[in-house]
Design a protein around this motif. Structure first.
Motif, PDB file in Angstrom:
ATOM      1  N   HIS A 108       0.748  -1.240   0.038  1.00  0.00           N
ATOM      2  CA  HIS A 108      -0.153  -0.114  -0.034  1.00  0.00           C
ATOM      3  C   HIS A 108       0.938   1.161  -0.002  1.00  0.00           C
ATOM      4  O   HIS A 108       0.409   2.387   0.131  1.00  0.00           O
ATOM      5  N   GLY A 109       2.284   1.191  -0.212  1.00  0.00           N
ATOM      6  CA  GLY A 109       3.001   2.350  -0.258  1.00  0.00           C
ATOM      7  C   GLY A 109       2.770   3.228  -1.190  1.00  0.00           C
ATOM      8  O   GLY A 109       2.408   2.599  -2.491  1.00  0.00           O
ATOM      9  N   ALA A 110       2.952   4.410  -1.233  1.00  0.00           N
ATOM     10  CA  ALA A 110       2.753   5.563  -2.108  1.00  0.00           C
ATOM     11  C   ALA A 110       3.580   5.147  -3.390  1.00  0.00           C
ATOM     12  O   ALA A 110       3.185   5.729  -4.633  1.00  0.00           O
ATOM     13  N   LYS A 111       4.988   4.641  -3.389  1.00  0.00           N
ATOM     14  CA  LYS A 111       5.747   4.461  -4.419  1.00  0.00           C
ATOM     15  C   LYS A 111       5.707   2.853  -4.606  1.00  0.00           C
ATOM     16  O   LYS A 111       6.775   2.654  -5.424  1.00  0.00           O
ATOM     17  N   HIS A 112       5.061   2.246  -4.213  1.00  0.00           N
ATOM     18  CA  HIS A 112       5.238   0.530  -4.454  1.00  0.00           C
ATOM     19  C   HIS A 112       5.149   0.409  -5.966  1.00  0.00           C
ATOM     20  O   HIS A 112       5.931  -0.365  -6.566  1.00  0.00           O
ATOM     21  N   GLU A 113       3.985   0.864  -6.790  1.00  0.00           N
ATOM     22  CA  GLU A 113       3.785   0.511  -8.060  1.00  0.00           C
ATOM     23  C   GLU A 113       5.130   1.104  -9.087  1.00  0.00           C
ATOM     24  O   GLU A 113       5.617   0.091  -9.804  1.00  0.00           O
ATOM     25  N   ALA A 114       5.498   2.115  -8.644  1.00  0.00           N
ATOM     26  CA  ALA A 114       6.510   2.916  -9.209  1.00  0.00           C
ATOM     27  C   ALA A 114       7.911   1.916  -9.009  1.00  0.00           C
ATOM     28  O   ALA A 114       8.649   1.804  -9.988  1.00  0.00           O
ATOM     29  N   PHE A 115       8.090   1.536  -7.809  1.00  0.00           N
ATOM     30  CA  PHE A 115       9.209   0.747  -7.633  1.00  0.00           C
ATOM     31  C   PHE A 115       9.365  -0.664  -8.209  1.00  0.00           C
ATOM     32  O   PHE A 115      10.255  -1.010  -8.851  1.00  0.00           O
ATOM     33  N   LEU A 116       7.815  -1.203  -8.411  1.00  0.00           N
ATOM     34  CA  LEU A 116       7.916  -2.515  -9.228  1.00  0.00           C
ATOM     35  C   LEU A 116       8.457  -2.192 -10.744  1.00  0.00           C
ATOM     36  O   LEU A 116       9.070  -3.116 -11.240  1.00  0.00           O
ATOM     37  N   ARG A 117       7.771  -1.142 -11.277  1.00  0.00           N
ATOM     38  CA  ARG A 117       8.168  -0.796 -12.411  1.00  0.00           C
ATOM     39  C   ARG A 117       9.747  -0.565 -12.918  1.00  0.00           C
ATOM     40  O   ARG A 117      10.330  -0.848 -13.625  1.00  0.00           O
ATOM     41  N   PHE A 118      10.180   0.312 -11.732  1.00  0.00           N
ATOM     42  CA  PHE A 118      11.695   0.449 -11.860  1.00  0.00           C
ATOM     43  C   PHE A 118      12.519  -0.758 -11.890  1.00  0.00           C
ATOM     44  O   PHE A 118      13.438  -0.999 -12.674  1.00  0.00           O
ATOM     45  N   PHE A 119      12.148  -1.648 -10.804  1.00  0.00           N
ATOM     46  CA  PHE A 119      12.849  -2.843 -10.672  1.00  0.00           C
ATOM     47  C   PHE A 119      12.573  -3.575 -12.163  1.00  0.00           C
ATOM     48  O   PHE A 119      13.939  -4.119 -12.547  1.00  0.00           O
TER      49      PHE A 119
END
Length: 245
Positions: free
Chosen positions: A92-103
C-alpha cells in the motif's frame, strides 16, 4: 607463501529512473573469473546495502566462487533509502507500483545491457527479507514471466499479498525458497506485534495450493540479520539447483 585470495569485484551502476523520478545506484557483484564471453544468471537482492554489510554477502560469495566447480552467477544489490522503504516495499506504499516498474523494467534492462547475462526469466531470481521479501513476491506477481525464482527470508506478509496470490496458477513455474524463525511469532515493530511465523506458514500453504514448489523450513531463530546471514548459503544453494541450464 599463502595462496592469493580470489575476490570478486563490485561495480556501481547508476540508473536514471523515470518511474521513481530520481537516479538510483545499485551494486553488481561479479565473480573473480567473470568473463563477457560467457552468460550468467542473476540474483537481485532487495535491501542490498544491508545484505552486503550485515549479511556479509560479499565475503560469502568470494568463498563460494573460490571453488572452481561452483556455478557462477551475478548478484545485484539494490539499496533502499530507509526513509522511503515502506513507501516502496509495502503493497500500500505510495511508491510501491513505481518501484515495481523500476525494478522490472529499468533495473533489469540496465544490468543486462551492461553485463553478460541470460536475458530470460528462468535465469533471474529475487531475494529479500522481511518487507524486502514481501516486495520480492509482489514483483513476481506483477511480472511472472520476467522472474522465475524467489528466496524469501522471514517475509512480512499481510492481507493484500495473500489476496493477490490466491488463484495465481501461473506461479507454478516459480520455485520458492522460504525460511522463518520459530521466535518470530511475536515480532514487534512501531508499537505493533505481528505473528510472522503464522504469516509464513499461511503463505507457504497458499503458494503450494497454486502448484508452487516451495522449499520451506523453520529454525530456532528470530527476526535478525544473524539468522538471515546464517541461512544465506542454503538459499544460494537452492537458487543454483533451480537453474535449468
Amino acid at each position: 607463501m599463502p595462496a592469493t585470495e580470489l575476490t570478486g569485484s563490485v561495480e556501481r551502476v547508476h540508473i536514471d529512473s523515470r518511474f521513481l523520478g530520481e537516479t538510483r545506484e545499485v551494486h553488481v557483484y561479479l565473480p573473480h573469473n567473470y568473463s563477457p564471453l560467457y552468460k550468467y544468471p542473476v540474483l537481485y537482492i532487495n535491501d542490498g546495502s544491508d545484505y552486503m554489510m550485515m549479511g556479509r554477502m560479499i565475503s560469502l560469495l568470494n568463498e563460494r566462487f573460490a571453488d572452481i566447480r561452483a556455478t557462477r552467477f551475478l548478484v545485484v544489490f539494490v539499496p533502499v533509502d530507509k526513509s522511503k522503504r515502506r513507501d516502496e516495499y509495502h503493497p500500500h506504499g505510495a511508491k510501491h507500483e513505481a518501484f515495481l516498474r523500476f525494478f522490472a523494467e529499468e533495473l533489469v534492462a540496465a544490468v543486462e545491457g551492461r553485463f553478460a547475462t541470460f536475458p530470460m526469466g528462468p535465469a533471474r531470481g529475487i531475494m529479500g527479507s522481511s518487507l524486502g521479501a514481501t516486495v520480492a513476491l509482489h514483483t513476481v506477481l506483477e511480472y511472472p514471466r520476467k522472474f522465475h525464482y524467489l528466496a524469501l527470508q522471514s517475509g512480512a506478509f499481510k492481507g493484500t499479498t495473500y489476496e493477490q496470490v490466491e488463484g495465481r496458477r501461473d506461479l507454478a513455474t516459480v520455485p520458492v525458497y522460504m525460511v522463518v524463525g520459530l521466535q518470530e511469532e511475536r515480532f514487534e515493530t512501531n508499537g505493533n506485534v505481528y505473528d510472522l511465523l503464522d504469516a509464513n506458514r499461511r503463505m507457504r500453504d497458499l503458494l503450494q495450493a497454486q502448484g508452487v514448489d516451495v522449499d520451506y523450513a523453520e529454525y530456532d531463530a528470530d527476526h535478525t540479520w544473524g539468522f538471515w546471514q546464517e541461512d544465506l548459503p542454503r538459499a544460494l544453494d537452492h537458487f543454483v539447483r533451480q537453474l535449468a541450464f
